[in-house]
Design a protein around this motif. Sequence first.
Motif, PDB file in Angstrom:
ATOM      1  N   THR A 251       0.834  -1.210   0.000  1.00  0.00           N
ATOM      2  CA  THR A 251       0.000   0.000   0.000  1.00  0.00           C
ATOM      3  C   THR A 251       0.868   1.259   0.000  1.00  0.00           C
ATOM      4  OG1 THR A 251      -0.155   0.174   2.416  1.00  0.00           O
ATOM      5  CG2 THR A 251      -1.784  -1.219   1.300  1.00  0.00           C
ATOM      6  N   ASN A 400      -5.180  -1.066  -5.763  1.00  0.00           N
ATOM      7  CA  ASN A 400      -6.206  -2.102  -5.917  1.00  0.00           C
ATOM      8  C   ASN A 400      -5.673  -3.295  -6.712  1.00  0.00           C
ATOM      9  OD1 ASN A 400      -8.196  -0.767  -4.460  1.00  0.00           O
ATOM     10  ND2 ASN A 400      -9.031   0.262  -6.260  1.00  0.00           N
ATOM     11  N   THR A 403      -2.670  -5.095  -4.471  1.00  0.00           N
ATOM     12  CA  THR A 403      -3.136  -5.833  -3.292  1.00  0.00           C
ATOM     13  C   THR A 403      -4.106  -6.950  -3.662  1.00  0.00           C
ATOM     14  OG1 THR A 403      -4.954  -4.253  -2.963  1.00  0.00           O
ATOM     15  CG2 THR A 403      -2.877  -3.828  -1.777  1.00  0.00           C
ATOM     16  N   LYS A 405      -7.153  -6.459  -4.582  1.00  0.00           N
ATOM     17  CA  LYS A 405      -8.527  -6.072  -4.250  1.00  0.00           C
ATOM     18  C   LYS A 405      -9.407  -6.100  -5.486  1.00  0.00           C
ATOM     19  CE  LYS A 405     -11.192  -2.392  -1.993  1.00  0.00           C
ATOM     20  NZ  LYS A 405     -11.115  -1.067  -1.308  1.00  0.00           N
ATOM     21  N   LYS A 406      -8.817  -5.736  -6.626  1.00  0.00           N
ATOM     22  CA  LYS A 406      -9.561  -5.761  -7.885  1.00  0.00           C
ATOM     23  C   LYS A 406      -8.671  -6.339  -8.978  1.00  0.00           C
ATOM     24  CE  LYS A 406     -12.642  -1.903  -6.819  1.00  0.00           C
ATOM     25  NZ  LYS A 406     -13.181  -0.604  -7.251  1.00  0.00           N
TER      26      LYS A 406
END
Length: 426
Positions: A251, A400, A403, A405-406
Amino acid sequence: MKRKLTAAIGIAGMMVSIAACGGEGGGGSDKGADAKELTVWLTVDAQNNWPELVKAADAAVKKKHPGLKINHEYYGWPDKNAKLDAVLATDKAPDVVEMGNTEMLGYMVKGAFAPLDQAGFDNAEAWLDGLKASVTYEGKTYGVPYYAGGRVANWRKNVAASVGVKSAPKTYKELTAALDEIQKKQGDKFSAWYQPTRDWYAAMSFVYDAGGAIATESGGQWKASLSSPESLKGLTEFKNVVDSYMHGDKTKDESDRYIVYGQGKSAMIFAAAWEGATSEDPKNDKSGKLKGNLENFVMPGPSGKNMPVFLGGSDLAVPVKSDAQALAAEWINAFTGSSGQKGLMAKGNLPNNKTDLATLKNDPKTAVPATAAESSWFVPMAPGWGQVEKAQILQTMLQNIGTGKKSVEAAAKEADAAIDKVINTK
């Protein structure tokens, strides 16, 4: 030498018109050709590191204009734009002002700078692509590139040698093969390549290398293009790098990369040319193993060509409210012209043009950054680009992706939608 877009978009109280600038002959407007005083704003970089070049430019202009008084004011990067915004709202604007190249766009959009005739400046036909883009808006030139700083790869020679690699890679395949071996030997608590996920300068290099772009222009309108097949290919390879070699916090951005590199838990970075040397400074080298073991090399791209790099740097512009625009253009040419560039190169800077840049490729000390700078990209010169940066749309997309996430496709599609909402807004 990354310059962050600070207050460029909110230029309070400044209602100026490009139409008031005058003609574009002889370097720009002929306004103020007989002025008796010139005010030049530079950053402290010039004051501290090459004051003799400033004096030489002064002398050259004064020789042609006896009795001319030249005033200099110097500012730090953090406070320069706030002071400039305030003075542009008055009738006491400076005649020359130094800008970081990512700061130019917001001011050009607002009409803060006078148009200049490129033909009036030395080596203008050979300006580096990334710097030329930073001073160009809607087909006109509003500034002159001053000097540049690029990005290179840097790795630890001793770590590479530990897996049998004794020279810097020339191709992306060679690079990833070496990193695979390093990662395997060092384990998953070590980053073979420390690549901060939110570092959009690096990620977009992959996009442009693959033939993609952040956004494209057609008919005067900009449209985001991160979802194009080419851009997705670049973003997917960036994700592969993060997944395979980046075992730190996914991040983070790149602001403290040189400090993290100095901790000795990674083997390589793709960063501004100064970061490797800064990492091995004793105050940053916590491992005690970096000094003498770091090596810069030109970053190879997956395309088979050198990776296109974001080219940071400085430009010089003439405020539209200057009463000495013609003399300002003369001073800029005296400072950034052929003799000035030689002086800047002697101080360790990259020049503003490809002709001088080519001479640096013959010196082992400067060959790597000079070669890397030959292939560059720059941000979309769209009226709403400042809003894209301010909203950190690219950083959010990359986090995103990094990580997990998407998916790459979903994150790019979302970023395109967010960019399209603001990129054409002045």
